[in-house]
Scaffold this motif. Structure first.
Motif, PDB file in Angstrom:
ATOM      1  N   ARG A  80       0.914   3.812  -2.838  1.00  9.95           N
ATOM      2  CA  ARG A  80       1.465   5.177  -2.833  1.00  9.95           C
ATOM      3  C   ARG A  80       2.982   5.092  -2.804  1.00  9.95           C
ATOM      4  O   ARG A  80       3.560   4.510  -1.879  1.00  9.95           O
ATOM      5  CB  ARG A  80       0.965   5.974  -1.635  1.00  9.95           C
ATOM      6  N   ARG A 106       0.834  -1.202   0.000  1.00  2.58           N
ATOM      7  CA  ARG A 106       0.000   0.000   0.000  1.00  2.58           C
ATOM      8  C   ARG A 106       0.867   1.250   0.000  1.00  2.58           C
ATOM      9  O   ARG A 106       0.504   2.278  -0.576  1.00  2.58           O
ATOM     10  CB  ARG A 106      -0.902   0.010   1.222  1.00  2.58           C
ATOM     11  N   TYR A 107       2.000   1.165   0.658  1.00  2.44           N
ATOM     12  CA  TYR A 107       2.922   2.301   0.716  1.00  2.44           C
ATOM     13  C   TYR A 107       4.332   1.781   0.417  1.00  2.44           C
ATOM     14  O   TYR A 107       4.755   0.786   0.978  1.00  2.44           O
ATOM     15  CB  TYR A 107       2.900   2.962   2.099  1.00  2.44           C
ATOM     16  N   MET A 139       0.326   8.032  -6.550  1.00  2.00           N
ATOM     17  CA  MET A 139      -0.466   6.850  -6.230  1.00  2.00           C
ATOM     18  C   MET A 139      -0.581   6.038  -7.517  1.00  2.00           C
ATOM     19  O   MET A 139      -0.894   6.606  -8.583  1.00  2.00           O
ATOM     20  CB  MET A 139      -1.857   7.246  -5.736  1.00  2.00           C
ATOM     21  N   GLU A 184      -6.913  -0.645  -3.965  1.00  2.10           N
ATOM     22  CA  GLU A 184      -6.777   0.451  -3.015  1.00  2.10           C
ATOM     23  C   GLU A 184      -5.612   1.376  -3.344  1.00  2.10           C
ATOM     24  O   GLU A 184      -5.494   2.438  -2.763  1.00  2.10           O
ATOM     25  CB  GLU A 184      -6.587  -0.104  -1.602  1.00  2.10           C
ATOM     26  N   GLY A 185      -4.766   0.953  -4.260  1.00  2.00           N
ATOM     27  CA  GLY A 185      -3.665   1.813  -4.668  1.00  2.00           C
ATOM     28  C   GLY A 185      -2.376   1.544  -3.903  1.00  2.00           C
ATOM     29  O   GLY A 185      -2.393   1.022  -2.783  1.00  2.00           O
TER      30      GLY A 185
END
Lengths: 114, 114
Positions: free
Chosen positions: B110, B9-10, B88, B107-108
């Motif tokens: 980033r 996610r990150y 993103m 949800e992407g």
């Protein structure tokens, strides 16, 4: 070429007030129209879509949009907003003539104030 | 239940250090897309796969590559990330053939570039 214009980049609105987000598209052939919502640091969630049939489409959380072919518009409305509706809203169009690509508008940021 | 899953996610990387983002789907959709979304902007299509056929957008930099080893998985490789690649990254899927329907987004991921 297809394109989507969202006329308002930001829309501040008070809680329980109505809101309208404007969307106009350009495409010379049959189109399929969508509204997506994006909460901070999340992906896009489909809010509602027009593929065919009734020109008025509704979502489960009170939003509705009307496809108007003569005005090439697909405006999104909600009669009474909640704080939780604060998000970015994207209008998008697909058409067979454009290779089925999904083209987004620039987005409208809705800020609901108490 | 999540149908399009993105990992991580990150992601934080250093300038010039390769990075790979992954996407998996449980929808058995033919088409998988990668979008780049910079702050306060609409998502921008980088490329997509229709089954095994790769379709690159004309303005996607060579620095961005993709792999789709099977129906369920798709990867985005950024060979030498620059500061301008911080964004993103959104994966999406759709059915192939017939009338265009909606895209389903993850949800992407980033990406931060230091």
């Amino acid at each position: 070429a297809q394109s989507v214009t969202q006329l308002d980049s930001q829309v501040p609105v008070f809680e329980e007030a109505p809101v309208e987000l404007r969307c106009n598209y350009s495409s010379s052939v049959s189109v399929y129209l969508f509204w997506y919502v994006q909460y901070p640091n999340q992906g896009l969630q489909l809010l509602l879509k027009y593929l065919s049939g009734s020109t008025l489409v509704e979502s489960i959380n009170g939003f509705e949009a009307e496809f108007n072919k003569s005005q090439t518009s697909f405006h999104l409305r909600k009669p009474s907003v909640h704080i939780s509706d604060t998000a970015e809203y994207f209008c998008a169009v697909r058409s067979l003539a454009a290779g089925n690509k999904l083209t987004f508008g620039g987005g409208t940021r809705v800020l609901v104030k108490p | 239940d999540a149908m399009v899953i993105q990992n991580p996610r990150y992601q934080v990387t250093q300038f010039g250090k390769p990075v790979t983002l992954s996407c998996s789907q449980t929808l058995n959709h033919n088409v998988m897309y990668w979008y780049q979304q910079k702050s306060s902007q609409a998502p921008k299509l980088l490329f997509h796969y229709y089954d095994k056929d790769f379709n690159n957008e004309a303005d996607t930099p060579d620095n961005f590559q993709s792999r789709r080893p099977n129906t369920s998985f798709c990867f985005l490789d950024i060979r030498s990330p620059g500061l301008g690649d911080a964004a993103m990254y959104l994966c999406a899927t759709s059915r192939g053939g017939g009338a265009p329907g909606e895209l389903f987004f993850g949800e992407g991921s980033r990406l931060t570039v230091l």
